[in-house]
Design a protein around this motif. Structure first.
Motif, short mmCIF file in Angstrom:
data_model
loop_
_atom_site.label_atom_id
_atom_site.label_comp_id
_atom_site.label_asym_id
_atom_site.label_seq_id
_atom_site.Cartn_x
_atom_site.Cartn_y
_atom_site.Cartn_z
N UNK A 1 0.83 -1.19 0.00
CA UNK A 1 0.00 0.00 0.00
C UNK A 1 0.87 1.25 0.00
N UNK B 1 1.96 1.79 -3.50
CA UNK B 1 0.92 2.38 -4.34
C UNK B 1 0.75 3.86 -3.99
N UNK C 1 3.37 5.82 -5.56
CA UNK C 1 3.12 5.96 -7.00
C UNK C 1 2.08 7.04 -7.25
N UNK C 2 1.01 7.00 -6.41
CA UNK C 2 -0.04 8.02 -6.54
C UNK C 2 0.57 9.42 -6.36
N UNK D 1 2.39 10.50 -9.35
CA UNK D 1 1.47 10.91 -10.41
C UNK D 1 0.84 12.26 -10.09
N UNK E 1 -4.15 19.79 -3.80
CA UNK E 1 -5.58 19.49 -3.76
C UNK E 1 -5.82 17.99 -3.83
N UNK E 2 -5.12 17.34 -4.78
CA UNK E 2 -5.27 15.89 -4.91
C UNK E 2 -4.76 15.16 -3.68
N UNK F 1 -4.50 16.28 -0.70
CA UNK F 1 -5.42 16.52 0.41
C UNK F 1 -6.64 15.64 0.28
N UNK F 2 -7.19 15.56 -0.92
CA UNK F 2 -8.40 14.78 -1.17
C UNK F 2 -8.18 13.33 -0.75
N UNK G 1 -7.28 13.07 3.23
CA UNK G 1 -8.42 13.39 4.08
C UNK G 1 -9.26 12.14 4.33
N UNK H 1 -10.88 7.47 7.42
CA UNK H 1 -11.07 6.03 7.57
C UNK H 1 -10.36 5.53 8.81
N UNK I 1 -9.90 26.32 5.59
CA UNK I 1 -10.95 25.34 5.80
C UNK I 1 -10.63 24.50 7.02
N UNK J 1 -6.13 5.11 -10.80
CA UNK J 1 -5.85 6.25 -9.93
C UNK J 1 -6.98 7.26 -9.85
N UNK K 1 -7.79 9.48 -12.03
CA UNK K 1 -7.60 10.80 -12.64
C UNK K 1 -7.16 10.71 -14.09
N UNK L 1 -7.62 -0.25 -5.88
CA UNK L 1 -7.13 -0.82 -4.62
C UNK L 1 -8.01 -0.43 -3.44
N UNK M 1 -14.72 -2.45 2.11
CA UNK M 1 -15.74 -1.62 2.75
C UNK M 1 -16.00 -0.37 1.90
N UNK N 1 -10.35 16.01 -7.15
CA UNK N 1 -9.90 17.31 -7.69
C UNK N 1 -9.47 17.19 -9.15
N UNK N 2 -8.78 16.09 -9.50
CA UNK N 2 -8.31 16.04 -10.88
C UNK N 2 -9.47 15.87 -11.84
N UNK O 1 -11.80 21.11 -7.20
CA UNK O 1 -10.47 21.10 -7.81
C UNK O 1 -9.42 21.57 -6.80
N UNK O 2 -9.83 22.40 -5.86
CA UNK O 2 -8.87 22.89 -4.86
C UNK O 2 -8.64 21.88 -3.74
N UNK O 3 -9.43 20.80 -3.76
CA UNK O 3 -9.25 19.76 -2.75
C UNK O 3 -10.22 19.86 -1.58
N UNK P 1 -17.03 21.22 3.34
CA UNK P 1 -16.43 22.57 3.22
C UNK P 1 -17.04 23.34 2.05
#
Lengths: 620, 222
Positions: free
Chosen positions: A459, A462, A465-466, A469, A484-485, A487-488, A491, A496, A620, B84, B86, B105, B109, B127-128, B174-176, B181
């Protein structure tokens, strides 16, 4: 039709009138001469001798008496027309003085080139026989007194003849003088600035010399003390003109023989020297030297003709033709001046009128020379224009090739940048993901890994790798996109795992420009910190704060866990890794322990991008 | 009960997804196949509520599966399985009618949760993907409110079908920012934000369908 008849009648009338007028003109062929110097017409009883007109005498002063018949009915006022009277004199009709034409005398030399037109009062003219008495004084060059073939008749009939000669003999000379003195200096000025253009210089000199010679003809009355210099200038200019013309011809024909040119110049000098040494002998200079010029000119002309025949250039042919005419005219004039018996035998009228042709032929030659130079000038201008066009085309071509080169260079630079980035990614894969996979593989192979550890390791692979990218994907190198990505994803992951996360972004810029590999290193540090928090910190809250301002980017990750001292991640290896990454970034990083919790911070220089900055603070 | 069809040519993943679906009592597995042909057959036979499909299938593209599913049941939700989440294919999939994606992956759950979410009217978005949607409509990624003092970088986007609210939502995604929020920024509930995203997906599909018809006309196919 009536109209045409009227014209025809008018022309017929005019012809009749002219014929009448011509008919009344009297041109006596005979005279009686008395070789005495007297102020008044001598008495008829003295021993006069019969002579044929025209007549010339080497006496300083000669009296002539000419009888002629006048018609009973006079058609208008009469005049006496003298085509020339070089030395001046006096004219009597039936014993009454008609006119005095200035003679050489006290302190002045006279040489009249112009014709003379003497009106006759009708009261003096008797119907029938009349007698003209003429005192003729020798002209100063040949010291001969010449009586022309004079004409008596109605003024209207004679005036045309007079004005015609006046124009050709005098006005043309004045005109030539003016033209040569304007054009000559102009050409010399051109040559002065462009010495290699010798033809312009030669033309200028030729024009000026001809101007000097013409001046000699235009100024008819002159102080005596100047006379000697005056003749010297005349001979030098005439001979010089011919010599310069020959040099011009040879050069135009591309025949450049310095010896010949020097020889010609030397011969030119001989004239004035001879004139000086001979004490101003007109015979030595005007005959001998000027006569020798003729064969020289003929030989040079022959050479020019041969060159013109070979090269067939319009310029050369035109010049040779013009000079040939000038030489012929010169021969003619020489014969006229020398009163050669041959000429008098062949063309007595031409000899009698003493019409000198060289003036006009020389004007023609100068005109042709000017035309040649003008043509050359125009050709040069055209060549320059052509050259300019060629140059412009070449410049445009070079410009085009430069643009292409720049494009190539730009392409290569981009290629280079892409290659560099590629190398970084490969190195990164090798050092990061690759080595992690190899370590995991080798540990799995020897059975030293539990299933949970394997899952965790994979994991992490991976996740890395993420991260790569995410860091590599933004096309405008905007770190905020990667962030942003990141954080997404994190988060959710923290959620989880049961951690409450708060993400704060403080920036004045809409875009944070950062090289992808730098962004990746920063994200790796953040990922490492967050992974450590998940694994070891036993925290319930995480605050991730990214702030950009004052040219600095600062990342703070704080948790409320047990702190690093108690649980150094992987024996401190994770921290060492992060420190190394921060160094690569040129960033400073630090760890602050609190009660409870830990804050890891990274700070690096990041000048604001050259993009519009706005008040956009997102918290935020 | 939500009828779920799984289309995945990698047996290991297919088993993993199948297990996740089976373990959730509110979901019923109406098929687990590994090809376009089989998927189309199952769609025709069972009219699933949710389809999970991989893109690279041995006999064709996942896009064919999406179109077949949407054609059979316009209310059908399709989740694209992606590595991924994106890659550019996701936009193609949304255009074809997909309403979400699922990373390969994902934990069992998470798989069940995603299926339930989408069936309940939610739509996952990253975001992407938000950026790609904005780009697709040629909308500047930077928020319009950010540009009040900046010179307009490009002219009015070509007739974007998105409402101002939807556009703003995409920008915030896009800003995450998460849905909660975004809801706070826009003064709406997170649920409403979810609805916006779903609308965006639908519009993208409709918009793209119009383009497809236009292109087909151009090619003389219609």
């Amino acid at each position: 039709m009536v109209f045409y008849k009227a014209i025809a009648r008018s022309i017929a009338t005019l012809l009749v009138l002219c014929a009448c007028a011509q008919a009344q003109i009297v041109r006596p062929r005979h005279a009686v001469a008395l070789f005495v110097d007297a102020d008044q017409p001598p008495a008829a009883t003295l021993p006069w001798q019969g002579v044929d007109l025209p007549y010339s005498s080497d006496q300083q002063t000669v009296w002539y008496r000419i009888r002629f018949e006048a018609p009973a009915q006079l058609a208008g006022a009469w005049a006496v027309y003298l085509p020339y009277l070089y030395g001046g004199g006096r004219l009597y009709l039936n014993g009454e003085l008609l006119t005095r034409i200035t003679e050489p005398g006290a302190g002045q030399v006279v040489r009249w080139e112009r014709p003379h037109f003497v009106p006759v009062p009708n009261s003096l003219l008797h119907p029938g026989s009349n007698e003209l008495a003429l005192r003729v004084v020798a002209e100063p060059v040949a010291h001969r007194g010449r009586v022309p073939l004079l004409a008596m008749g109605p003024q209207d009939a004679l005036r045309g003849e007079y004005e015609g000669r006046l124009f050709w003999v005098r006005t043309m000379s004045q005109f030539s003088l003016l033209a040569t003195w304007i054009v000559g200096p102009l050409m010399l000025a051109i040559w002065w600035r462009r010495r290699e253009e010798t033809l312009y210089g030669l033309f200028g000199v030729a024009a000026l010399l001809w101007g000097v010679r013409t001046l000699n003809l235009v100024i008819e009355v002159l102080p005596s003390e100047w006379w000697w210099w005056w003749r010297l200038a005349y001979h030098s200019a005439t001979g010089g003109f011919a010599i310069i013309l020959m040099v011009f011809l040879l050069r135009l024909a591309n025949l450049r023989y310095p010896v010949v040119e020097r020889g010609l110049m030397g011969f030119w000098l001989l004239g004035p020297i001879g004139f000086v040494l001979s004490g101003g002998s007109e015979w030595v200079t005007g005959r001998l030297w000027a006569g020798a010029l003729i064969p020289i000119c003929l030989v040079t002309l022959g050479v020019g003709l041969w060159a013109a025949w070979r090269t067939r250039t319009v310029e050369l042919i035109a010049l040779v033709a013009a000079i040939a005419m000038a030489v012929l005219a010169g021969v003619h004039d020489f014969l006229v001046t020398s009163t050669a018996p041959l000429l008098q035998a062949i063309a007595p009228d031409a000899a009698a009128h003493r019409v000198f042709l060289l003036h006009y032929a020389a004007d023609l030659v100068l005109l042709v020379m000017g035309a040649i130079l003008a043509a050359r000038f125009i050709r040069t201008l055209e060549a320059i224009a052509q050259l300019n066009q060629t140059l412009e085309t070449r410049v445009a071509e070079r410009e085009q090739s430069l643009v292409e080169k720049f494009a190539q260079v730009g392409h290569l630079e981009r290629q280079h940048a892409v290659d560099e980035e590629r190398q970084r990614i490969v190195r990164d894969l090798h050092d990061g993901l690759g080595s992690q996979l190899f370590v995991t593989l080798s540990r799995v192979e020897v059975g030293r890994m539990q299933q949970a550890d394997i899952v965790q390791a994979l994991r992490e692979c991976i996740a890395d790798m993420r991260l790569t990218i995410e860091a590599m994907s933004p096309d405008d190198n905007d770190f905020l996109v990667s962030w942003g990505n990141f954080r997404f994803r994190w988060e959710r992951q923290l959620q989880v795992a049961g951690l409450e996360s708060s993400w704060q972004l403080h920036t004045q810029s809409a875009v944070l420009e950062m090289a992808p590999h730098a962004g990746l290193q920063l994200l790796r540090i953040a990922q490492e910190v967050l992974t450590n928090i998940l694994k070891h910190a036993r925290a319930s809250q995480v605050v991730v704060r990214l702030a950009h301002g004052d040219g600095k980017l600062r990342l703070d990750i704080s948790d409320n866990g047990v702190g690093m001292q108690a649980h150094p991640p992987e024996g401190g290896r994770g921290m060492v890794n992060m420190q190394s990454r921060a160094r690569q970034l040129g960033a400073r990083m630090g760890v602050q322990q609190a009660q409870p919790g830990t804050t890891v911070w990274v700070e690096l220089e990041l000048p604001p991008a050259q993009l519009p900055t706005v008040n956009a603070t997102n918290a935020a | 009960m939500v009828k779920v069809l799984l289309v995945e040519d990698e047996p290991e993943f297919l088993r993993r997804f199948s297990d996740a679906v089976r373990s959730e009592p509110t979901l019923s597995l109406c098929g687990a196949v590994g090809s376009v042909a089989a998927a189309c057959e199952r769609i025709a036979a069972t009219a699933p509520d949710v389809v999970l499909t991989d893109l690279g299938l041995p006999d064709g593209s996942g896009l064919q599966v999406i179109r077949a599913a949407v054609a059979r049941n316009p209310a059908c939700d399709v989740l694209v399985v992606t590595m991924f989440g994106d890659d550019g294919n996701v936009i193609d999939c949304i255009s074809a009618g997909a309403t979400g994606y699922l990373v390969k992956d994902a934990m069992p759950r998470d798989i069940a949760t995603a299926i339930l979410d989408v069936a309940a009217g939610g739509s996952p978005i990253s975001p992407s993907i938000a950026r790609r949607v904005l780009k697709h409509f040629q909308i500047s990624v930077r928020a319009s409110s950010d540009q009040v003092t900046a010179p307009a970088p490009d002219p009015t986007p070509v007739e974007s079908p998105l409402s101002a609210r939807e556009t703003e939502t995409l920008r915030l995604v896009a800003k995450g920012l998460n849905f909660r929020e975004i809801g706070e920024v826009l003064a709406v509930s997170p649920h409403t934000v979810t609805g916006h995203v779903k609308h965006i997906y639908r519009k993208l599909a409709v918009h793209s369908r119009g383009e497809a018809v236009y292109e087909a006309n151009q090619l003389g196919l219609l």
